[in-house]
Design a protein around this motif. Structure first.
Motif, short mmCIF file in Angstrom:
data_model
loop_
_atom_site.label_atom_id
_atom_site.label_comp_id
_atom_site.label_asym_id
_atom_site.label_seq_id
_atom_site.Cartn_x
_atom_site.Cartn_y
_atom_site.Cartn_z
N ARG A 23 -2.98 1.56 -32.92
CA ARG A 23 -4.38 1.76 -32.34
C ARG A 23 -4.26 3.02 -31.57
O ARG A 23 -5.26 3.95 -31.47
N SER A 114 -27.03 7.07 -37.63
CA SER A 114 -26.60 6.47 -35.98
C SER A 114 -26.73 7.29 -35.18
O SER A 114 -26.80 8.49 -35.36
N LYS A 124 -15.96 2.48 -32.80
CA LYS A 124 -16.60 1.42 -33.43
C LYS A 124 -16.02 1.25 -34.73
O LYS A 124 -15.44 0.07 -35.26
N VAL A 125 -16.08 2.24 -35.45
CA VAL A 125 -15.62 2.39 -36.76
C VAL A 125 -14.03 2.19 -36.92
O VAL A 125 -13.60 1.44 -37.69
N ASP A 127 -12.10 0.55 -34.83
CA ASP A 127 -11.94 -0.66 -34.33
C ASP A 127 -12.23 -1.58 -35.52
O ASP A 127 -11.35 -2.56 -35.75
N TYR A 128 -13.33 -1.52 -36.10
CA TYR A 128 -13.73 -2.44 -37.28
C TYR A 128 -12.47 -2.28 -38.35
O TYR A 128 -12.00 -3.31 -38.64
N PHE A 129 -12.00 -1.19 -38.58
CA PHE A 129 -11.31 -0.95 -39.63
C PHE A 129 -9.60 -1.47 -39.35
O PHE A 129 -9.28 -2.38 -39.93
N THR A 131 -9.09 -3.75 -37.12
CA THR A 131 -9.32 -5.37 -37.09
C THR A 131 -9.08 -6.01 -38.39
O THR A 131 -8.42 -6.99 -38.30
N MET A 132 -9.75 -5.51 -39.45
CA MET A 132 -9.47 -5.92 -40.66
C MET A 132 -8.12 -5.41 -41.37
O MET A 132 -7.29 -6.42 -41.95
N LYS A 137 -8.63 -10.46 -37.37
CA LYS A 137 -10.00 -11.32 -37.49
C LYS A 137 -10.11 -12.40 -36.39
O LYS A 137 -10.30 -13.25 -36.10
#
Length: 137
Positions: A23, A114, A124-125, A127-129, A131-132, A137
């Motif tokens: 991160r 956006s 946000k993008v 973080d989403y990536f 997390t997966m 999850k």
């Protein structure tokens, strides 16, 4: 630009936790691009023969930056934080995600999709990536 980029990546590596370090790495990459769009364009968006980068000793930070990512991903894999596919695919997926969202933001290709501020959208993008990618999850 690559030397500044590499230094920023090194400075971001504060955590001993492999997931946190990935991160941090992503944050350093995105922060550099958003704060230095002209460098980022020259470094990653302009077409250039890769042989020139590999031949020029002054551009060695390019390779060292990728080595940092490889090391962070290896540590994450060894600790069980991420399951990496065949060699090289994990770092390509990670880099492609970062480069893709930053390229779209810096080239202003996301309006009207956006209306979030650039930094918030990238965060946000990413973080989403992650997390997966990190099975959080």
């Amino acid at each position: 630009g690559f030397a500044k980029f590499h230094q920023r990546q090194i400075a971001s590596r504060k955590s001993d936790d492999p997931a946190a370090r990935l991160r941090e790495h992503a944050g350093a990459y995105a922060g550099f691009a958003l704060e230095n769009p002209e460098y980022y364009e020259v470094m990653f968006l302009m077409r250039a023969p890769v042989e020139r980068v590999l031949e020029n000793e002054e551009w060695g930070a390019t390779v060292r930056s990728l080595d940092l990512l490889r090391n962070d991903l290896r540590d994450a894999s060894e600790s069980g934080v991420v399951d990496l596919p065949e060699a090289g695919i994990g770092e390509l997926a990670f880099w492609s995600m970062l480069h893709g969202i930053l390229s779209l933001v810096l080239s202003q290709r996301l309006l009207p999709h956006s209306t979030l501020p650039d930094g918030e959208l990238v965060a946000k993008v990413v973080d989403y990536f992650l997390t997966m990618f990190l099975n959080e999850k």
